[in-house]
Design a protein around this motif. Structure first.
Motif, PDB file in Angstrom:
ATOM      1  N   ALA A   1      18.103  18.667   5.988  1.00 57.40           N
ATOM      2  CA  ALA A   1      19.074  18.595   4.892  1.00 57.40           C
ATOM      3  C   ALA A   1      18.883  19.733   3.898  1.00 57.40           C
ATOM      4  O   ALA A   1      19.836  20.165   3.260  1.00 57.40           O
ATOM      5  N   GLU A   2      17.664  20.246   3.775  1.00 54.79           N
ATOM      6  CA  GLU A   2      17.392  21.299   2.799  1.00 54.79           C
ATOM      7  C   GLU A   2      18.185  22.567   3.069  1.00 54.79           C
ATOM      8  O   GLU A   2      18.769  23.151   2.162  1.00 54.79           O
ATOM      9  N   SER A   3      18.201  23.026   4.308  1.00 53.25           N
ATOM     10  CA  SER A   3      18.893  24.281   4.615  1.00 53.25           C
ATOM     11  C   SER A   3      20.400  24.142   4.413  1.00 53.25           C
ATOM     12  O   SER A   3      21.054  25.056   3.900  1.00 53.25           O
ATOM     13  N   VAL A   4      20.957  23.000   4.775  1.00 57.43           N
ATOM     14  CA  VAL A   4      22.390  22.785   4.583  1.00 57.43           C
ATOM     15  C   VAL A   4      22.691  22.672   3.082  1.00 57.43           C
ATOM     16  O   VAL A   4      23.699  23.207   2.613  1.00 57.43           O
ATOM     17  N   SER A   5      21.825  22.017   2.326  1.00 58.19           N
ATOM     18  CA  SER A   5      22.012  21.916   0.877  1.00 58.19           C
ATOM     19  C   SER A   5      22.046  23.289   0.226  1.00 58.19           C
ATOM     20  O   SER A   5      22.906  23.566  -0.617  1.00 58.19           O
ATOM     21  N   ARG A   6      21.117  24.148   0.619  1.00 59.35           N
ATOM     22  CA  ARG A   6      21.104  25.507   0.064  1.00 59.35           C
ATOM     23  C   ARG A   6      22.386  26.253   0.390  1.00 59.35           C
ATOM     24  O   ARG A   6      22.950  26.958  -0.445  1.00 59.35           O
ATOM     25  N   SER A   7      22.868  26.092   1.608  1.00 59.87           N
ATOM     26  CA  SER A   7      24.099  26.763   2.004  1.00 59.87           C
ATOM     27  C   SER A   7      25.289  26.241   1.199  1.00 59.87           C
ATOM     28  O   SER A   7      26.124  27.024   0.721  1.00 59.87           O
TER      29      SER A   7
END
Length: 128
Positions: A87-93
């Motif tokens: 979820a972290e990488s998608v949140s950053r995007s």
């Protein structure tokens, strides 16, 4: 049950189970909402949108009753589920594309809870 869990529990029927997933509640202003832009932000992380639900659809039509009423200050809240475990990488995007991530949850968090339960059960068994 915390606020994050309450948001997702309320919509559980809208999200049938799949393997790896992440769920988000994303906030934005009415004029900034774009499903294609949300999808592009998700696809930048090599993921695909599985579900996209606008939780305050009156805000998109400009109805007078659809002013900013939520505590977070966003007229549009979008519930989004993607087929990505992190979820972290998608949140950053999503944040790079100008969306506010209000909450996030992933299948890896659920797996961590199960692993902890299994560990505790094993330790209890070994004590016997």
């Amino acid at each position: 049950m915390g606020a994050k869990q309450a948001i997702f529990a309320e919509r559980a029927a809208s999200y049938p189970e799949v393997g790896d997933w992440s769920r988000f509640v994303v906030g934005c202003r009415r004029e900034d909402y774009s499903a294609s832009l949300l999808a592009r932000a998700v696809e930048d992380c090599d993921a695909h949108v599985l579900n996209l639900n606008v939780s305050e659809p009156g805000a998109l039509t400009g109805d007078a009753a659809a002013g900013v009423t939520s505590d977070d200050g966003y007229a549009v809240r979008v519930e989004l589920r993607v087929n990505h475990r992190n979820a972290e990488s998608v949140s950053r995007s999503l944040e790079r594309y100008g969306f506010a991530v209000l909450s996030a949850e992933s299948s890896s968090e659920a797996d961590d809870g199960r692993r902890l339960d299994n560990y505790r059960n094993l330790m209890h068994y070994l004590e016997i």
